[in-house]
Design a protein around this motif. Structure first.
Motif, PDB file in Angstrom:
ATOM      1  N   GLY A  24       3.660  -7.879  14.064  1.00 44.79           N
ATOM      2  CA  GLY A  24       4.193  -7.173  13.354  1.00 44.79           C
ATOM      3  C   GLY A  24       2.524  -6.796  11.968  1.00 44.79           C
ATOM      4  N   GLU A  25       2.309  -8.246  11.746  1.00 49.72           N
ATOM      5  CA  GLU A  25       1.360  -8.153  10.378  1.00 49.72           C
ATOM      6  C   GLU A  25       0.268  -7.598  10.505  1.00 49.72           C
ATOM      7  OE1 GLU A  25       2.332  -8.529   7.480  1.00 49.72           O
ATOM      8  OE2 GLU A  25       4.233  -9.034   7.561  1.00 49.72           O
ATOM      9  N   LEU A  26      -0.222  -7.730  11.380  1.00 50.41           N
ATOM     10  CA  LEU A  26      -1.795  -7.271  12.278  1.00 50.41           C
ATOM     11  C   LEU A  26      -1.741  -6.035  12.254  1.00 50.41           C
ATOM     12  CD1 LEU A  26      -3.127  -9.709  14.955  1.00 50.41           C
ATOM     13  CD2 LEU A  26      -4.223  -9.448  12.836  1.00 50.41           C
ATOM     14  N   ASN A  27      -0.809  -4.755  13.368  1.00 45.99           N
ATOM     15  CA  ASN A  27      -0.566  -4.341  12.724  1.00 45.99           C
ATOM     16  C   ASN A  27      -0.515  -2.788  12.231  1.00 45.99           C
ATOM     17  OD1 ASN A  27      -1.065  -2.980  15.743  1.00 45.99           O
ATOM     18  ND2 ASN A  27       0.874  -3.822  16.544  1.00 45.99           N
ATOM     19  N   LYS A  28       0.306  -4.332  10.767  1.00 45.78           N
ATOM     20  CA  LYS A  28       0.554  -3.057   9.600  1.00 45.78           C
ATOM     21  C   LYS A  28      -1.122  -3.287   8.721  1.00 45.78           C
ATOM     22  CE  LYS A  28       4.894  -5.178   8.088  1.00 45.78           C
ATOM     23  NZ  LYS A  28       5.885  -5.716   7.112  1.00 45.78           N
ATOM     24  N   ILE A  29      -1.904  -3.917   8.859  1.00 42.82           N
ATOM     25  CA  ILE A  29      -3.554  -4.628   8.157  1.00 42.82           C
ATOM     26  C   ILE A  29      -4.381  -3.114   9.227  1.00 42.82           C
ATOM     27  CG2 ILE A  29      -4.415  -6.384   8.881  1.00 42.82           C
ATOM     28  CD1 ILE A  29      -5.051  -7.081   6.288  1.00 42.82           C
ATOM     29  N   VAL A  30      -4.040  -3.321  10.203  1.00 46.05           N
ATOM     30  CA  VAL A  30      -4.718  -2.778  10.948  1.00 46.05           C
ATOM     31  C   VAL A  30      -4.736  -1.184  10.986  1.00 46.05           C
ATOM     32  CG1 VAL A  30      -5.650  -1.305  13.515  1.00 46.05           C
ATOM     33  CG2 VAL A  30      -5.754  -3.901  13.193  1.00 46.05           C
ATOM     34  N   SER A  31      -2.952  -0.700  10.289  1.00 49.84           N
ATOM     35  CA  SER A  31      -2.533   1.052  10.268  1.00 49.84           C
ATOM     36  C   SER A  31      -3.258   1.042   8.989  1.00 49.84           C
ATOM     37  CB  SER A  31      -1.432   0.838  10.025  1.00 49.84           C
ATOM     38  OG  SER A  31      -1.124   2.501  10.119  1.00 49.84           O
ATOM     39  N   PHE A  32      -3.206   0.203   7.889  1.00 47.77           N
ATOM     40  CA  PHE A  32      -3.659   0.382   6.149  1.00 47.77           C
ATOM     41  C   PHE A  32      -4.812   0.019   5.774  1.00 47.77           C
ATOM     42  CE2 PHE A  32      -4.812  -1.068   1.940  1.00 47.77           C
ATOM     43  CZ  PHE A  32      -3.910  -0.279   1.671  1.00 47.77           C
ATOM     44  N   VAL A  33      -5.777  -0.344   6.705  1.00 51.07           N
ATOM     45  CA  VAL A  33      -7.083   0.336   6.798  1.00 51.07           C
ATOM     46  C   VAL A  33      -7.706   1.283   7.208  1.00 51.07           C
ATOM     47  CG1 VAL A  33      -9.674  -1.312   7.330  1.00 51.07           C
ATOM     48  CG2 VAL A  33      -8.090  -2.478   6.347  1.00 51.07           C
ATOM     49  N   LYS A  34      -7.195   1.398   8.367  1.00 43.47           N
ATOM     50  CA  LYS A  34      -8.001   3.005   8.943  1.00 43.47           C
ATOM     51  C   LYS A  34      -7.589   4.039   7.757  1.00 43.47           C
ATOM     52  CE  LYS A  34      -7.847   1.570  13.471  1.00 43.47           C
ATOM     53  NZ  LYS A  34      -9.566   2.153  13.997  1.00 43.47           N
ATOM     54  N   GLU A  35      -6.609   3.711   7.474  1.00 44.61           N
ATOM     55  CA  GLU A  35      -5.673   4.686   6.420  1.00 44.61           C
ATOM     56  C   GLU A  35      -5.758   5.540   5.269  1.00 44.61           C
ATOM     57  OE1 GLU A  35      -1.756   5.557   7.155  1.00 44.61           O
ATOM     58  OE2 GLU A  35      -1.664   5.064   9.395  1.00 44.61           O
ATOM     59  N   ASN A  36      -6.014   4.162   4.434  1.00 44.32           N
ATOM     60  CA  ASN A  36      -6.458   3.375   3.513  1.00 44.32           C
ATOM     61  C   ASN A  36      -7.515   2.607   3.113  1.00 44.32           C
ATOM     62  OD1 ASN A  36      -3.845   4.564   1.786  1.00 44.32           O
ATOM     63  ND2 ASN A  36      -3.392   3.387   3.503  1.00 44.32           N
ATOM     64  N   GLU A  37      -8.890   2.817   3.503  1.00 46.33           N
ATOM     65  CA  GLU A  37     -10.243   2.257   3.021  1.00 46.33           C
ATOM     66  C   GLU A  37     -10.454   1.674   2.050  1.00 46.33           C
ATOM     67  OE1 GLU A  37     -14.392   1.895   4.514  1.00 46.33           O
ATOM     68  OE2 GLU A  37     -13.038   2.799   6.520  1.00 46.33           O
ATOM     69  N   ASP A  38     -10.383   2.630   1.418  1.00 49.97           N
ATOM     70  CA  ASP A  38     -11.099   2.280   0.196  1.00 49.97           C
ATOM     71  C   ASP A  38     -10.093   1.474  -0.337  1.00 49.97           C
ATOM     72  OD1 ASP A  38     -12.966   3.817   1.240  1.00 49.97           O
ATOM     73  OD2 ASP A  38     -12.114   6.316  -0.199  1.00 49.97           O
ATOM     74  N   GLU A  39      -9.102   2.297  -0.636  1.00 51.00           N
ATOM     75  CA  GLU A  39      -7.857   1.043  -1.274  1.00 51.00           C
ATOM     76  C   GLU A  39      -8.251  -0.304  -0.680  1.00 51.00           C
ATOM     77  OE1 GLU A  39      -2.896   0.736  -1.839  1.00 51.00           O
ATOM     78  OE2 GLU A  39      -3.891   2.273  -1.391  1.00 51.00           O
ATOM     79  N   PHE A  40      -7.892  -0.963   0.590  1.00 49.42           N
ATOM     80  CA  PHE A  40      -7.693  -1.881   0.780  1.00 49.42           C
ATOM     81  C   PHE A  40      -9.471  -2.664   0.229  1.00 49.42           C
ATOM     82  CE2 PHE A  40     -10.252  -4.986   4.141  1.00 49.42           C
ATOM     83  CZ  PHE A  40      -9.326  -5.887   4.387  1.00 49.42           C
ATOM     84  N   VAL A  41     -10.267  -1.958  -0.051  1.00 44.55           N
ATOM     85  CA  VAL A  41     -11.840  -2.847  -0.420  1.00 44.55           C
ATOM     86  C   VAL A  41     -11.145  -2.864  -1.837  1.00 44.55           C
ATOM     87  CG1 VAL A  41     -13.362  -2.386  -1.310  1.00 44.55           C
ATOM     88  CG2 VAL A  41     -12.814  -1.338   1.103  1.00 44.55           C
ATOM     89  N   ARG A  42     -10.502  -2.025  -2.305  1.00 47.58           N
ATOM     90  CA  ARG A  42     -10.908  -2.712  -3.495  1.00 47.58           C
ATOM     91  C   ARG A  42      -9.324  -3.405  -4.101  1.00 47.58           C
ATOM     92  NH1 ARG A  42     -10.525   2.744  -4.602  1.00 47.58           N
ATOM     93  NH2 ARG A  42      -7.593   3.204  -4.503  1.00 47.58           N
ATOM     94  N   ALA A  43      -8.466  -3.823  -2.845  1.00 46.62           N
ATOM     95  CA  ALA A  43      -7.512  -4.875  -3.136  1.00 46.62           C
ATOM     96  C   ALA A  43      -8.366  -5.796  -2.759  1.00 46.62           C
ATOM     97  CB  ALA A  43      -6.309  -4.450  -1.753  1.00 46.62           C
ATOM     98  N   ALA A  44      -9.222  -5.579  -1.742  1.00 50.49           N
ATOM     99  CA  ALA A  44      -9.609  -6.967  -1.116  1.00 50.49           C
ATOM    100  C   ALA A  44     -10.563  -7.608  -1.607  1.00 50.49           C
ATOM    101  CB  ALA A  44     -10.778  -6.715   0.515  1.00 50.49           C
ATOM    102  N   MET A  45     -11.128  -7.129  -3.049  1.00 49.67           N
ATOM    103  CA  MET A  45     -12.519  -8.227  -3.589  1.00 49.67           C
ATOM    104  C   MET A  45     -11.398  -8.238  -4.334  1.00 49.67           C
ATOM    105  SD  MET A  45     -15.501  -6.435  -2.819  1.00 49.67           S
ATOM    106  CE  MET A  45     -16.435  -6.699  -4.625  1.00 49.67           C
ATOM    107  N   ASP A  46     -12.266  -9.317  -4.655  1.00 56.16           N
ATOM    108  CA  ASP A  46     -11.468 -10.851  -5.644  1.00 56.16           C
ATOM    109  C   ASP A  46     -11.601 -10.101  -7.174  1.00 56.16           C
ATOM    110  OD1 ASP A  46     -12.859 -12.310  -7.932  1.00 56.16           O
ATOM    111  OD2 ASP A  46     -11.702 -13.556  -6.250  1.00 56.16           O
ATOM    112  N   ASN A  47     -11.062 -10.184  -8.193  1.00 58.31           N
ATOM    113  CA  ASN A  47     -10.650  -9.210  -9.090  1.00 58.31           C
ATOM    114  C   ASN A  47     -11.606  -9.238 -10.290  1.00 58.31           C
ATOM    115  OD1 ASN A  47      -7.857  -8.496  -8.197  1.00 58.31           O
ATOM    116  ND2 ASN A  47      -6.790 -10.345  -8.871  1.00 58.31           N
ATOM    117  N   SER A  48     -12.540 -11.032 -10.805  1.00 66.79           N
ATOM    118  CA  SER A  48     -13.385 -10.672 -11.221  1.00 66.79           C
ATOM    119  C   SER A  48     -14.558 -10.099 -10.781  1.00 66.79           C
ATOM    120  CB  SER A  48     -13.402 -12.175 -11.542  1.00 66.79           C
ATOM    121  OG  SER A  48     -14.208 -12.761 -10.019  1.00 66.79           O
ATOM    122  N   VAL A  49     -14.928  -9.444  -9.294  1.00 63.84           N
ATOM    123  CA  VAL A  49     -15.606  -9.152  -8.896  1.00 63.84           C
ATOM    124  C   VAL A  49     -15.333  -7.482  -8.571  1.00 63.84           C
ATOM    125  CG1 VAL A  49     -17.438  -8.517  -6.648  1.00 63.84           C
ATOM    126  CG2 VAL A  49     -16.895 -10.879  -6.968  1.00 63.84           C
TER     127      VAL A  49
END
Length: 543
Positions: free
Chosen positions: A367-392
């Motif tokens: 279930g968690e894998l499908n959530k993140i796969v779906s999120f990355v495909k639909e909101n790639e830019d938002e995922f990139v911002r969330a995945a990047m370390d806060n300081s970076v």
């Protein structure tokens, strides 16, 4: 004269070929045959070693001749000169002065005027030493050429399995499609959870030719004459999985020979290897290669079950940090198969079991894998911002500015070095006083010290930001391969998940629940879910 063999021994090495036709096997045979006939030596037999160095006595022709010598079949041994017999002065001297006389064998070196029957040749020992020195000098020159070639990034060996020489450039490796597909299969199987022994068995059962068998079928000799042609070996698989060449890189100086006389290859420490990246087309991606290296570092022993469990080797206890054991047996049903803490298995007082059924964990992870796969495909830019370390992330917009500052700081440091030199020259020529020199040089030194500290900080920030960006990009590329995951496989798990952390069960609510942390690869995200066996059982019964 007797009916014993007149041994006419010929030898030619790769170095001798450079000297022209005079040392060719054909020329040696003609000289030896004529000498034997002119001197009435009958029953002559040729023993030949073509392309073998004189510094070694592990030569097939030579060993065949010595077998006949020791059997008492040989009466005379004739060579064109002393160097044909060998270039190791100790071994050659022992042969001529001890071994041959022991077996009543007469030795003749035509061009060097050596004939052990007629008289002792006082210069023979010196000639053997000169032949040895020649071999040493030639070896030194060859090593120098190979070192220069290796340091320039060119391949020092023939193409490995999966590659072949380019038809237009012999220094360039190109993909051999048929063999490359087998290499990709080996990497896929490893990512899928299979070890070298299991992969070797699979390839053997499928009738896939081994690297040696394939080379012979293509009219090539890969040098492994004693290899088994119809059965893959686990060592061969392990070597393939470890070669960075399959990711497109050139690796030189993995080994060296002990000396010009001892040709045995010895492994060099990894810090002495020279690696040149992206020198030829890769067969597997860098991400696949890196993943396999990580899996190999944490390799597990093959289980008795043919099926590879997707959780094997990646689940950890939240309290002690040790791996969790997979408990499975033919007596256990799928509902009963479970994981438990390895520390608890060895010492029940050191930790708790952290028991969790794999079928419950599988549902959560799927279930968690499908959530993140779906999120990355639909909101790639938002995922990139969330995945990047806060300081970076906070300073990512300033990356270009940082690079500009770094360039300016490095330029200023170089300029200050020039000013130091000019200032010193002005002080020496009395254009400025010692007091003025001390004040100005102290100011320059202080500025340069601050600039160097700034350069270190900027460099570290830029490298961190770029590496983090590359990691996120790599994770997105892997995710793009999947639409909707319906079944967990070891390959999917290893490509997307770094580890799973299982917490101790919580019974405060009246029934048993567990917190599970899923750490994704490249440290891009961590998700938390709750394992509730009671809810799962109700859902299963309803279904």
């Amino acid at each position: 004269m007797t009916d014993k063999i007149t041994a006419l021994y010929c030898r030619l090495s790769q170095d001798d070929m450079l000297q022209g036709e005079s040392n060719s096997i054909t020329n040696q045979k003609a000289i030896l045959k004529k000498y034997a006939e002119d001197n009435g030596f009958s029953n002559h037999v040729f023993y030949v070693d073509d392309g073998v160095s004189g510094t070694t006595f592990e030569r097939e022709g030579f060993k065949s001749m010595m077998t006949d010598v020791e059997a008492g079949k040989v009466g005379i041994v004739i060579t064109k000169d002393l160097s044909r017999l060998g270039r190791d002065y100790l071994k050659t001297g022992e042969l001529i002065e001890m071994t041959f006389p022991d077996y009543d064998v007469r030795y003749i070196a035509i061009n060097d005027g050596v004939d052990t029957l007629k008289s002792e040749n006082e210069l023979m020992a010196f000639k053997n030493i000169f032949n040895d020195w020649y071999a040493r000098d030639t070896s030194k020159k060859i090593r120098a050429v190979l070192k220069a070639k290796g340091q320039s990034g060119k391949h020092l060996s023939n193409p490995i399995y999966g590659y072949k020489h380019s038809e237009t450039d012999k220094n360039l490796w190109v993909i051999d499609d048929e063999a490359a597909e087998v290499v990709r299969k080996i990497f896929r199987l490893c990512i899928g959870g299979y070890g070298p022994t299991q992969i070797a068995r699979i390839l053997t059962e499928q009738g896939i030719p081994t690297p040696t068998a394939y080379a012979l079928s293509q009219g090539r000799d890969n040098g492994h004459r004693n290899a088994k042609l119809h059965r893959w070996d686990n060592k061969t698989i392990a070597q393939i999985l470890e070669k960075a060449e399959y990711a497109g890189h050139t690796v030189n100086f993995r080994t060296h020979v002990k000396s010009y006389k001892n040709k045995k290859r010895v492994n060099n420490p990894k810090d002495e290897w020279l690696i040149f990246e992206n020198t030829h087309e890769p067969i597997v991606t860098q991400q696949e290669f890196d993943l396999v290296q990580e899996l190999r570092r944490n390799k597990r022993r093959p289980t008795k079950h043919e099926e590879i469990n997707p959780f094997s080797g990646i689940c950890y206890c939240a309290d002690c940090g040790k791996k969790m054991y997979l408990c499975r047996a033919t007596s256990l049903t799928d509902e009963q198969e479970h994981l438990k803490c390895s520390t608890y298995s060895s010492d029940k007082n050191a930790c708790s079991a952290h028991y969790i059924r794999t079928i419950v964990l599988k549902e959560i992870v799927l279930g968690e894998l499908n959530k993140i796969v779906s999120f990355v495909k639909e909101n790639e830019d938002e995922f990139v911002r969330a995945a990047m370390d806060n300081s970076v992330q906070k300073q990512s917009s300033e990356l270009a500015k940082c690079k500009k500052k770094l360039k300016e700081a490095e330029k200023r440091i170089a300029e200050l070095d020039r000013l130091f030199t000019r200032l010193y020259e002005d002080n020496v020529s009395d254009k400025i006083s010692d007091e003025r020199f001390s004040v100005m040089s102290a100011g320059y030194e202080d500025e340069q010290k601050k600039l160097r500290a700034s350069v270190g900080e900027l460099t570290a920030f830029i490298e961190t930001a770029e590496q983090k960006s590359a990691d996120v990009t790599a994770f997105i590329q892997v995710v793009q391969k999947y639409e909707h995951i319906t079944e967990l496989t070891p390959e999917i798990m290893h490509e997307l998940i770094e580890k799973i952390v299982v917490h101790a069960p919580n019974k405060s609510s009246g029934h048993r629940t567990q917190q599970v942390e899923i750490h994704y690869r490249f440290n891009v995200a961590v998700t938390t879910a709750v394992a509730d066996s009671k809810k799962y059982d109700k859902k299963r019964k309803a279904a």
